[in-house]
Design a protein around this motif. Sequence first.
Motif, PDB file in Angstrom:
ATOM      1  N   SER A   1      -4.077  -1.774   1.395  1.00 32.96           N
ATOM      2  CA  SER A   1      -4.985  -1.979   2.526  1.00 32.96           C
ATOM      3  C   SER A   1      -5.004  -0.763   3.444  1.00 32.96           C
ATOM      4  CB  SER A   1      -4.530  -3.203   3.314  1.00 32.96           C
ATOM      5  OG  SER A   1      -3.292  -2.919   3.914  1.00 32.96           O
ATOM      6  N   VAL A   2      -5.540  -0.922   4.640  1.00 29.58           N
ATOM      7  CA  VAL A   2      -5.554   0.173   5.611  1.00 29.58           C
ATOM      8  C   VAL A   2      -4.125   0.461   6.051  1.00 29.58           C
ATOM      9  CG1 VAL A   2      -7.858  -0.177   6.528  1.00 29.58           C
ATOM     10  CG2 VAL A   2      -5.924  -1.497   7.469  1.00 29.58           C
ATOM     11  N   LEU A   3      -3.952   1.660   6.611  1.00 28.27           N
ATOM     12  CA  LEU A   3      -2.644   2.040   7.118  1.00 28.27           C
ATOM     13  C   LEU A   3      -2.353   1.287   8.403  1.00 28.27           C
ATOM     14  CD1 LEU A   3      -2.617   5.916   6.695  1.00 28.27           C
ATOM     15  CD2 LEU A   3      -1.053   4.288   5.641  1.00 28.27           C
ATOM     16  N   GLN A   4      -1.333   0.447   8.376  1.00 29.63           N
ATOM     17  CA  GLN A   4      -0.947  -0.260   9.584  1.00 29.63           C
ATOM     18  C   GLN A   4       0.472   0.139   9.944  1.00 29.63           C
ATOM     19  OE1 GLN A   4      -1.405  -4.397   8.734  1.00 29.63           O
ATOM     20  NE2 GLN A   4      -3.272  -4.547   9.954  1.00 29.63           N
ATOM     21  N   THR A   5       0.692   0.371  11.239  1.00 34.86           N
ATOM     22  CA  THR A   5       2.007   0.815  11.676  1.00 34.86           C
ATOM     23  C   THR A   5       3.107  -0.144  11.211  1.00 34.86           C
ATOM     24  OG1 THR A   5       0.887   1.619  13.630  1.00 34.86           O
ATOM     25  CG2 THR A   5       3.290   1.637  13.663  1.00 34.86           C
ATOM     26  N   SER A   6       2.852  -1.445  11.362  1.00 32.43           N
ATOM     27  CA  SER A   6       3.903  -2.412  11.038  1.00 32.43           C
ATOM     28  C   SER A   6       4.259  -2.335   9.553  1.00 32.43           C
ATOM     29  CB  SER A   6       3.451  -3.819  11.410  1.00 32.43           C
ATOM     30  OG  SER A   6       2.296  -4.157  10.665  1.00 32.43           O
ATOM     31  N   ARG A   7       3.249  -2.128   8.723  1.00 33.75           N
ATOM     32  CA  ARG A   7       3.521  -2.093   7.280  1.00 33.75           C
ATOM     33  C   ARG A   7       4.284  -0.823   6.896  1.00 33.75           C
ATOM     34  NH1 ARG A   7      -1.749  -4.989   4.733  1.00 33.75           N
ATOM     35  NH2 ARG A   7      -1.006  -7.070   5.256  1.00 33.75           N
ATOM     36  N   VAL A   8       3.881   0.279   7.529  1.00 32.26           N
ATOM     37  CA  VAL A   8       4.592   1.527   7.229  1.00 32.26           C
ATOM     38  C   VAL A   8       6.059   1.403   7.647  1.00 32.26           C
ATOM     39  CG1 VAL A   8       4.767   3.982   7.812  1.00 32.26           C
ATOM     40  CG2 VAL A   8       2.532   2.953   7.368  1.00 32.26           C
ATOM     41  N   ALA A   9       6.277   0.856   8.841  1.00 32.74           N
ATOM     42  CA  ALA A   9       7.648   0.673   9.322  1.00 32.74           C
ATOM     43  C   ALA A   9       8.419  -0.253   8.390  1.00 32.74           C
ATOM     44  CB  ALA A   9       7.638   0.112  10.742  1.00 32.74           C
ATOM     45  N   GLU A  10       7.775  -1.333   8.002  1.00 38.36           N
ATOM     46  CA  GLU A  10       8.429  -2.292   7.117  1.00 38.36           C
ATOM     47  C   GLU A  10       8.826  -1.615   5.804  1.00 38.36           C
ATOM     48  OE1 GLU A  10       5.952  -5.526   5.600  1.00 38.36           O
ATOM     49  OE2 GLU A  10       7.702  -6.856   5.751  1.00 38.36           O
ATOM     50  N   TYR A  11       7.900  -0.816   5.269  1.00 37.19           N
ATOM     51  CA  TYR A  11       8.174  -0.172   3.987  1.00 37.19           C
ATOM     52  C   TYR A  11       9.346   0.794   4.109  1.00 37.19           C
ATOM     53  CZ  TYR A  11       7.228   1.926  -0.554  1.00 37.19           C
ATOM     54  OH  TYR A  11       7.333   2.352  -1.841  1.00 37.19           O
ATOM     55  N   MET A  12       9.331   1.619   5.119  1.00 38.30           N
ATOM     56  CA  MET A  12      10.374   2.638   5.236  1.00 38.30           C
ATOM     57  C   MET A  12      11.729   2.047   5.601  1.00 38.30           C
ATOM     58  SD  MET A  12       8.303   5.791   6.912  1.00 38.30           S
ATOM     59  CE  MET A  12       9.765   6.715   7.274  1.00 38.30           C
ATOM     60  N   LEU A  13      11.702   0.938   6.280  1.00 42.62           N
ATOM     61  CA  LEU A  13      12.961   0.329   6.697  1.00 42.62           C
ATOM     62  C   LEU A  13      13.500  -0.642   5.655  1.00 42.62           C
ATOM     63  CD1 LEU A  13      14.729   0.483   9.211  1.00 42.62           C
ATOM     64  CD2 LEU A  13      13.395  -1.375  10.224  1.00 42.62           C
ATOM     65  N   LEU A  14      12.614  -1.481   5.119  1.00 42.35           N
ATOM     66  CA  LEU A  14      13.107  -2.665   4.416  1.00 42.35           C
ATOM     67  C   LEU A  14      12.862  -2.697   2.908  1.00 42.35           C
ATOM     68  CD1 LEU A  14      12.112  -5.385   7.050  1.00 42.35           C
ATOM     69  CD2 LEU A  14      14.225  -4.089   6.840  1.00 42.35           C
ATOM     70  N   SER A  15      12.189  -1.679   2.351  1.00 42.38           N
ATOM     71  CA  SER A  15      11.946  -1.745   0.912  1.00 42.38           C
ATOM     72  C   SER A  15      13.265  -1.724   0.158  1.00 42.38           C
ATOM     73  CB  SER A  15      11.081  -0.562   0.458  1.00 42.38           C
ATOM     74  OG  SER A  15      11.074  -0.516  -0.957  1.00 42.38           O
TER      75      SER A  15
END
Lengths: 331, 491
Positions: A216-230
């Motif tokens: 989807s579009v770049l969303q701050t929450s998703r980017v943070a989630e990915y970098m922190l919690l993947s």
Amino acid sequence: MLSRVAESLYWMSRYIERAEDITRILTVNFHALLDARLEDSQQGWQSLVSITGDDPLYKRNFPEYSARNVSEFLLWHPSNPNAVMACLTQARENARSVREQISIEMWEHINKLYFLIKEVNRSAVLRGPHEFFSQVRDGSQAFQGVTDATLTHGEGYEFIILGKHLERAEKTVRILDVKYATVNTMVEGTPEASLQLVAMLKSCSAFEPFRREYASVLQTSRVAEYMLLSQQFPRAVLYCLLRAQRAVGVLATDTSIPMSNQAARSNRTLGRMCAELQYLDIQDVLGEKMHPLLLKQLRLMNLVGDEITRAYFNTQVILPGPKSQQQQQQQ
Amino acid sequence: MMTTEAMNRSSTQPIVNGDYDIGAFFDEMFESPGVPRPHYKILLDHLTTLNAGTFEERRRAADISFLYQGITFTVYGQQEGIERIFPFDLIPRVIPHAEWDILERGLSQRVTALNHFLHDVYHEQRIIAEKRIPARLVFGAKNFRREMIDIDVPRSVYAHITGTDLIRDEHGNYLVLEDNLRSPSGVSYMLENRQAMKRTFARLFENYGIMPIEHYPQELLSTLRSVAPHGDPDATVVLLTPGVYNSAYFEHSFLARQMGIEIVEGRDLVTHDNHIYMRTTRGLKQVDVIYRRVDDDFLDPLAYRQDSLIGVPGLINAYRAGNVTLANAIGTGVADDKAIYAYVPDMIHYYLGEEPILQNVPTFLAENDLDRSYILANLDKLVVKSVNESGGYGMLVGPHATTEECERFREKIQAYPRDFIAQPTISLSRHPTYLNGELSGCHIDLRPYVLAGETVKLVPGGLTRVALRRGSLVVNSSQGGGSKDTWVLYD
């Protein structure tokens, strides 16, 4: 394994990783900042220095933030102990002191990398760093590749894995911390915000993997989630901590003597960090709450480092002797 | 500067050309101008096919591989770029089997006698009582260690690893220049040079019949095991290094890796109840044999130099208690004192009842009145050496020295006669060596490594050092020397 050897392997691995991480951060932002306006660009360069945590040191040596100054500072300025040059020198010195414990291929690669940066034409790099940056990155990754392929996956290997992942986790947290603060002041969905998010992802080589995960579009929450919690992406904080915990587990159990107090502590601290992230809902830590969370993570990472040092590198000498004596010493 | 055209022209020139000059020396390769000795024929035929361009390319490839592998030594007294590769010459030295046979027997005999001598001077001192060697020479030697008296070492072996330097005179006779009984270095270059040669000239090896040397680390390990305290076959052996910044660190780490033993620094070891332990991630582990590459003076701050940070407090007590073996033993330096060297042929007569197979270089002791007046009258013709120095330091090469240098030595010799010996200038044999696009004759020596434990043995080969400055007689790595691979041929 000798305590000194374990310590050298651990730091060799951390320093190589640090050199690669700094190089990557520099590459990505070098390109992003070429597109920015002057005042934004100064702020951008400052944020790079913040990521390394060496802001005060920088201010003592340079009057202002510019592409040239920051690059010089991060690459090889003699005042900076975390400059890429300093990191590679340290990595090589550590490797040299354990020459007989690592494979010939590892030693050859680390040497090549060291001579690459030592003998490079510095002013040419500051004019156009792209090729140089890819060489450092390739060198570091080749080193990690041959480490995996040529070193026995025993005790020493686990110390290497441990050092590498703690270093990575720390750098990802710092990137997230600095970049998130910037993005947080911007309006979601604007070109500026998107540019920052892309730079944040690319600073961890996470752009394409992220794209595949969230189309989807770049969303701050998703980017943070990915970098922190993947738990799949090898530079995400949680992934790194889980891998580090596994290494600590192997080190602590793969031994004829019971787990020492300190070894048990590092295992527990890492376990707590992993548990906190595994059960975290990203929505609960967005906005103002992100910075305290990341600070806490950094503090715990330092603690783990200390505990590992005490458990394996600076072990208290308990001399073999009569039983009564040992009991006395344990009290 | 050369123009590109000139460089191209020179790079197509053959490296073997009519300009090679044997001079008044014994040349290892050529019997007479253009006529090779039989054991060099195949090599020369091969070299004749090479031009300077190809040769230069191979040389550079070998140098780069040395640098990348970190096969370097450290030069002190210079700032940046202190790491250098030990210059390597791609033209190998070839030794026919019959010659090697004599060297092998001669060196075994010599090391056996030296070990008898060391046992004797630290026990009954018969050789002194019978006046075969002056007492004041032995007891006055800087490296005579009183604390070794009446200490028994396993198998009565003191010098486990000996690097004896051999030279050849103008007639091609091998002569012993000196014995190195205190941690001789350079064996890693012997092994790495062979690897480099195999990579560079693989095809030459196929038909030449060169004896292997690759088993040296295994032989060394079994030698060290054979002298463990109480004859323990599963003894833990370690290599003690001064650390990463030592100029020979590459060699220490190389040997430890090849033997599969731990390389330890002083801070890795602790003493408890007269036993030595190393600190590991799993607690303490007992150590039985220490192959130490640290000088006597720095081994134990409690016994020797208190400012030593690279030693192990308590090591000497554990050693004297017989709980750990040091290789080489403490106090071997008394036997490679250059004044005592002059008596090695007598030791061979005395202890073994044999004739020395290898001869010494004639040596004058400034200590003796007659010798001293001869030395002082002939300073400009002799090589004067300080008895305790090694590595080419503290030397006067008379024929090449200035009047002031000679006078300085004259005063020192008169003040401290015990500290000096003199030898006639030997015109060392020369070997074709690649310099600036062609072969030139350069002076060489040879250091084979003798191992003594349960038995005395050598691997067939050694380190051939070469003086790369034209006309220079000094071959030490710290003084601008290089090295060559050494090929001992099968029968």
